[in-house]
Design a protein around this motif. Structure first.
Motif, PDB file in Angstrom:
ATOM      1  N   LEU A   1       0.860  -1.176   0.000  1.00 37.07           N
ATOM      2  CA  LEU A   1       0.000   0.000   0.000  1.00 37.07           C
ATOM      3  C   LEU A   1       0.898   1.227   0.000  1.00 37.07           C
ATOM      4  N   ARG A   2       0.445   2.275  -0.628  1.00 37.59           N
ATOM      5  CA  ARG A   2       1.263   3.480  -0.763  1.00 37.59           C
ATOM      6  C   ARG A   2       0.518   4.690  -0.232  1.00 37.59           C
ATOM      7  N   ASP A   3       1.268   5.627   0.310  1.00 37.69           N
ATOM      8  CA  ASP A   3       0.719   6.896   0.765  1.00 37.69           C
ATOM      9  C   ASP A   3       0.337   7.719  -0.461  1.00 37.69           C
ATOM     10  N   LYS A   4      -0.890   8.238  -0.499  1.00 35.01           N
ATOM     11  CA  LYS A   4      -1.352   8.945  -1.692  1.00 35.01           C
ATOM     12  C   LYS A   4      -0.656  10.281  -1.919  1.00 35.01           C
ATOM     13  N   GLU A   5      -0.029  10.846  -0.895  1.00 36.34           N
ATOM     14  CA  GLU A   5       0.670  12.120  -1.051  1.00 36.34           C
ATOM     15  C   GLU A   5       2.112  11.931  -1.515  1.00 36.34           C
ATOM     16  N   THR A   6       2.810  10.949  -0.941  1.00 32.04           N
ATOM     17  CA  THR A   6       4.237  10.800  -1.202  1.00 32.04           C
ATOM     18  C   THR A   6       4.601   9.578  -2.029  1.00 32.04           C
ATOM     19  N   ASN A   7       3.660   8.672  -2.226  1.00 33.17           N
ATOM     20  CA  ASN A   7       3.885   7.394  -2.898  1.00 33.17           C
ATOM     21  C   ASN A   7       4.842   6.488  -2.131  1.00 33.17           C
ATOM     22  N   GLU A   8       5.112   6.807  -0.879  1.00 30.99           N
ATOM     23  CA  GLU A   8       5.951   5.965  -0.047  1.00 30.99           C
ATOM     24  C   GLU A   8       5.115   4.840   0.545  1.00 30.99           C
TER      25      GLU A   8
END
Length: 125
Positions: A89-96
């Motif tokens: 799963l990825r953070d929608k703001e940073t793609n981290e």
């Protein structure tokens, strides 16, 4: 014929999996794209995968790499084919990748992630 696979979703920590059980040869997971590269684990059976109109065939057990933003369609070539799409799963703001330690109890980690498919993830729940 040409039914979609039976789908089960799993989410543990920051790992998302989508099991697709193709009951019959000819069953189809329609063409779609993902925002991130991901792995499709072909556990049993045989799949035809079309990526941007180029066809490949794979026989289980096999790991299949799918690049981000590539339209791909999966067709079962034998009854009882099972494949899993697996990715972080990825953070929608940073793609981290989301660190599970960041998520407090009671918070749905999926609500923090960016769209996994260019469809609404909520349509699967």
């Amino acid at each position: 014929m040409n039914e979609p696979p039976i789908v089960q979703l799993g989410c543990v920590a920051n790992l998302f999996s989508r099991m697709m059980h193709f009951e019959k040869a000819g069953d189809i997971e329609q063409g779609h794209t993902h925002q991130f590269d991901h792995l499709t684990l072909l556990a049993t059976g045989k799949l035809q995968i079309t990526v941007d109109d180029v066809i490949s065939e794979f026989t289980a057990p096999h790991m299949i790499y799918i690049r981000a933003d590539k339209n791909h369609k999966l067709v079962a070539l034998v009854d009882g084919t099972v494949a899993y799409c697996i990715h972080a799963l990825r953070d929608k703001e940073t793609n981290e990748i989301i660190d599970p330690a960041m998520v407090p109890n009671g918070v749905n980690a999926l609500s923090l992630s960016g769209p996994i498919l260019k469809l609404k993830l909520n349509s699967f729940f």
